[in-house]
Design a protein around this motif. Structure first.
Motif, PDB file in Angstrom:
ATOM      1  N   GLN A 136       1.103   9.211   6.728  1.00  0.00           N
ATOM      2  CA  GLN A 136       1.949   8.081   6.324  1.00  0.00           C
ATOM      3  C   GLN A 136       1.256   6.766   6.657  1.00  0.00           C
ATOM      4  OE1 GLN A 136       3.043  10.985   7.200  1.00  0.00           O
ATOM      5  NE2 GLN A 136       5.285  11.096   7.390  1.00  0.00           N
ATOM      6  N   ARG A 137       0.641   6.717   7.832  1.00  0.00           N
ATOM      7  CA  ARG A 137      -0.015   5.481   8.260  1.00  0.00           C
ATOM      8  C   ARG A 137      -1.126   5.106   7.268  1.00  0.00           C
ATOM      9  NH1 ARG A 137      -3.760   4.517  13.504  1.00  0.00           N
ATOM     10  NH2 ARG A 137      -3.851   2.248  13.343  1.00  0.00           N
ATOM     11  N   LEU A 138      -1.927   6.100   6.888  1.00  0.00           N
ATOM     12  CA  LEU A 138      -2.999   5.827   5.922  1.00  0.00           C
ATOM     13  C   LEU A 138      -2.415   5.240   4.641  1.00  0.00           C
ATOM     14  CD1 LEU A 138      -6.169   6.506   5.198  1.00  0.00           C
ATOM     15  CD2 LEU A 138      -5.130   8.296   3.826  1.00  0.00           C
ATOM     16  N   GLU A 139      -1.373   5.884   4.124  1.00  0.00           N
ATOM     17  CA  GLU A 139      -0.788   5.414   2.871  1.00  0.00           C
ATOM     18  C   GLU A 139      -0.234   3.990   3.006  1.00  0.00           C
ATOM     19  OE1 GLU A 139       2.099   7.957   0.991  1.00  0.00           O
ATOM     20  OE2 GLU A 139       2.444   6.501  -0.601  1.00  0.00           O
ATOM     21  N   ILE A 140       0.482   3.738   4.105  1.00  0.00           N
ATOM     22  CA  ILE A 140       1.099   2.418   4.303  1.00  0.00           C
ATOM     23  C   ILE A 140       0.033   1.330   4.456  1.00  0.00           C
ATOM     24  CG2 ILE A 140       2.519   1.004   5.848  1.00  0.00           C
ATOM     25  CD1 ILE A 140       4.057   3.594   6.563  1.00  0.00           C
ATOM     26  N   VAL A 141      -0.973   1.599   5.279  1.00  0.00           N
ATOM     27  CA  VAL A 141      -1.986   0.580   5.549  1.00  0.00           C
ATOM     28  C   VAL A 141      -2.754   0.238   4.269  1.00  0.00           C
ATOM     29  CG1 VAL A 141      -4.145   0.124   6.783  1.00  0.00           C
ATOM     30  CG2 VAL A 141      -2.187   1.045   8.024  1.00  0.00           C
ATOM     31  N   VAL A 142      -3.161   1.246   3.507  1.00  0.00           N
ATOM     32  CA  VAL A 142      -3.895   0.977   2.271  1.00  0.00           C
ATOM     33  C   VAL A 142      -3.015   0.196   1.295  1.00  0.00           C
ATOM     34  CG1 VAL A 142      -5.022   1.987   0.262  1.00  0.00           C
ATOM     35  CG2 VAL A 142      -5.429   2.965   2.508  1.00  0.00           C
ATOM     36  N   ARG A 143      -1.743   0.594   1.187  1.00  0.00           N
ATOM     37  CA  ARG A 143      -0.868  -0.101   0.255  1.00  0.00           C
ATOM     38  C   ARG A 143      -0.662  -1.559   0.668  1.00  0.00           C
ATOM     39  NH1 ARG A 143       4.406  -0.427   0.400  1.00  0.00           N
ATOM     40  NH2 ARG A 143       4.638   1.472   1.627  1.00  0.00           N
ATOM     41  N   LYS A 144      -0.478  -1.794   1.962  1.00  0.00           N
ATOM     42  CA  LYS A 144      -0.268  -3.176   2.420  1.00  0.00           C
ATOM     43  C   LYS A 144      -1.512  -4.035   2.205  1.00  0.00           C
ATOM     44  CE  LYS A 144       3.725  -2.718   5.275  1.00  0.00           C
ATOM     45  NZ  LYS A 144       4.470  -3.144   6.457  1.00  0.00           N
ATOM     46  N   LEU A 145      -2.669  -3.428   2.407  1.00  0.00           N
ATOM     47  CA  LEU A 145      -3.906  -4.171   2.183  1.00  0.00           C
ATOM     48  C   LEU A 145      -4.042  -4.529   0.700  1.00  0.00           C
ATOM     49  CD1 LEU A 145      -6.457  -5.249   3.450  1.00  0.00           C
ATOM     50  CD2 LEU A 145      -7.460  -2.971   3.354  1.00  0.00           C
ATOM     51  N   MET A 146      -3.729  -3.566  -0.156  1.00  0.00           N
ATOM     52  CA  MET A 146      -3.749  -3.822  -1.604  1.00  0.00           C
ATOM     53  C   MET A 146      -2.736  -4.911  -1.963  1.00  0.00           C
ATOM     54  SD  MET A 146      -2.854  -1.161  -4.681  1.00  0.00           S
ATOM     55  CE  MET A 146      -1.079  -1.443  -4.611  1.00  0.00           C
ATOM     56  N   GLU A 147      -1.538  -4.836  -1.373  1.00  0.00           N
ATOM     57  CA  GLU A 147      -0.504  -5.842  -1.658  1.00  0.00           C
ATOM     58  C   GLU A 147      -0.944  -7.228  -1.189  1.00  0.00           C
ATOM     59  OE1 GLU A 147       2.170  -5.428  -3.436  1.00  0.00           O
ATOM     60  OE2 GLU A 147       2.443  -3.257  -3.470  1.00  0.00           O
ATOM     61  N   ALA A 148      -1.681  -7.283  -0.078  1.00  0.00           N
ATOM     62  CA  ALA A 148      -2.168  -8.582   0.409  1.00  0.00           C
ATOM     63  C   ALA A 148      -3.115  -9.198  -0.624  1.00  0.00           C
ATOM     64  CB  ALA A 148      -2.870  -8.407   1.756  1.00  0.00           C
ATOM     65  N   HIS A 149      -3.981  -8.372  -1.211  1.00  0.00           N
ATOM     66  CA  HIS A 149      -4.855  -8.870  -2.286  1.00  0.00           C
ATOM     67  C   HIS A 149      -4.022  -9.330  -3.486  1.00  0.00           C
ATOM     68  CE1 HIS A 149      -8.845  -8.211  -0.818  1.00  0.00           C
ATOM     69  NE2 HIS A 149      -8.688  -6.921  -0.628  1.00  0.00           N
ATOM     70  N   LEU A 150      -3.036  -8.523  -3.855  1.00  0.00           N
ATOM     71  CA  LEU A 150      -2.211  -8.867  -5.020  1.00  0.00           C
ATOM     72  C   LEU A 150      -1.454 -10.165  -4.787  1.00  0.00           C
ATOM     73  CD1 LEU A 150      -0.760  -5.386  -6.100  1.00  0.00           C
ATOM     74  CD2 LEU A 150      -2.458  -6.762  -7.296  1.00  0.00           C
ATOM     75  N   GLN A 151      -1.027 -10.356  -3.533  1.00  0.00           N
ATOM     76  CA  GLN A 151      -0.303 -11.587  -3.219  1.00  0.00           C
ATOM     77  C   GLN A 151      -1.229 -12.799  -3.331  1.00  0.00           C
ATOM     78  OE1 GLN A 151       1.809 -11.569   0.553  1.00  0.00           O
ATOM     79  NE2 GLN A 151       2.347 -13.732   0.280  1.00  0.00           N
TER      80      GLN A 151
END
Lengths: 200, 200
Positions: free
Chosen positions: A84-99
């Motif tokens: 879960q941690r891997l999935e969450i961290v990667v998604r948040k990093l991607m979202e930071a780029h998208l933001q």
């Protein structure tokens, strides 16, 4: 008594803060070192003493931004199970780029250009991403959830597997919806691999 | 008796062949539609009838090249077990790009530009890559080696996982040695995932 001279480090930070605000606002193409100096009531020579070119200044801004961005994720969700941690961290990093892409297009453009060029901040980004994945894979291995003989080598491949959702050059080519779906699918794939003995 | 008029399809092929040879030799920037027409003893208007712009001509050349490139891999190593087949096919596709990059830099540059732009050949490339991965994952699933509920969705994530060794924009950033190592590592990761039940 004379006031102590301002430390070079503080001046450097002031230049970075002001330049970053101006680059975010107007875009790097429309700002010169002279503009930055003027906004700080400094001589252009003083700015040049700290940053030898506009590209060096942009590079330092990107490096600071990227370090802060990734720093936010390093100790995130440490108590969550590794997959879960891997999935969450990667998604948040991607979202930071998208933001950034959405809210700070000029900043994202700078990061994009840096990632294309062979500049220190590009290398630093790669190093930070690698370190982040090593931490995630190590966590999973140490808690017995991932089965992994060589954490460092495996982490490098895991990072590469996520390039299409984390690399600025590929990120810009897909919609947010497509990226979110792909990110979840990649996490599932990578977690399935890491939770089973990797075939030699 | 009059000779039958040459079919439009044949003329189109002639234009593609000649233009491709010229673009490979001199680069697209140094060739005009007029140059291509002259080499074919044709009027530029006749070339324009088939391709409305140099970009449309370049796009058609890329599409043909990419279709042939991927076509070579579709039925390759059909008898090999799916995990080996996946690894071999991806590596050979990557090597084909590397060979273009080395031997036909002008052609690779065209493919690179097309992959960045929103042009038909870019979409076609994505379609062909997706179809190739569906075939590979389906083969593994039907032979009972891969455990996979949704071949089409999973194949899309598998294709995405290999973006850093197959996408022209990322391919150019690493050495051949680094790419080969990464390709092998990604194949191992993907094969481990596919050979085990993907966690829901």
């Amino acid at each position: 008594m004379r006031r102590p001279r301002r430390k070079a480090e503080e001046t450097r930070e002031d230049i970075l803060n002001t330049a970053e605000a101006m680059f975010r606002e107007r875009g790097i193409a429309k700002c010169s070192i002279a503009d930055v100096a003027q906004a700080l009531s400094m001589s252009p020579a003083n700015v040049f003493k700290h940053f030898h070119s506009k590209s060096a200044l942009a590079d330092a801004i990107c490096e600071r931004h990227i370090s802060r961005m990734i720093g936010r994720f390093e100790n995130l969700h440490e108590t969550a199970p590794a997959p879960q941690r891997l999935e969450i961290v990667v998604r948040k990093l991607m979202e930071a780029h998208l933001q950034d892409l959405r809210d700070n297009p000029y900043l994202f453009e700078m990061i994009f250009i840096m990632s294309e060029a062979d500049l220190p901040s590009g290398h630093r980004y790669k190093e930070l991403i690698d370190a982040l994945f090593i931490e995630l894979v190590r966590h999973g291995t140490e808690t017995g959830v991932y089965r992994c003989d060589d954490v460092v080598a495996t982490s490098r491949y895991v990072a590469a597997a996520f390039a299409s959702v984390l690399h600025p050059a590929l990120l810009v080519k897909s919609s947010a919806e497509e990226l979110r779906d792909r990110c979840a699918g990649l996490a599932k794939l990578v977690n399935a691999a890491l939770q089973n003995q990797l075939v030699k």
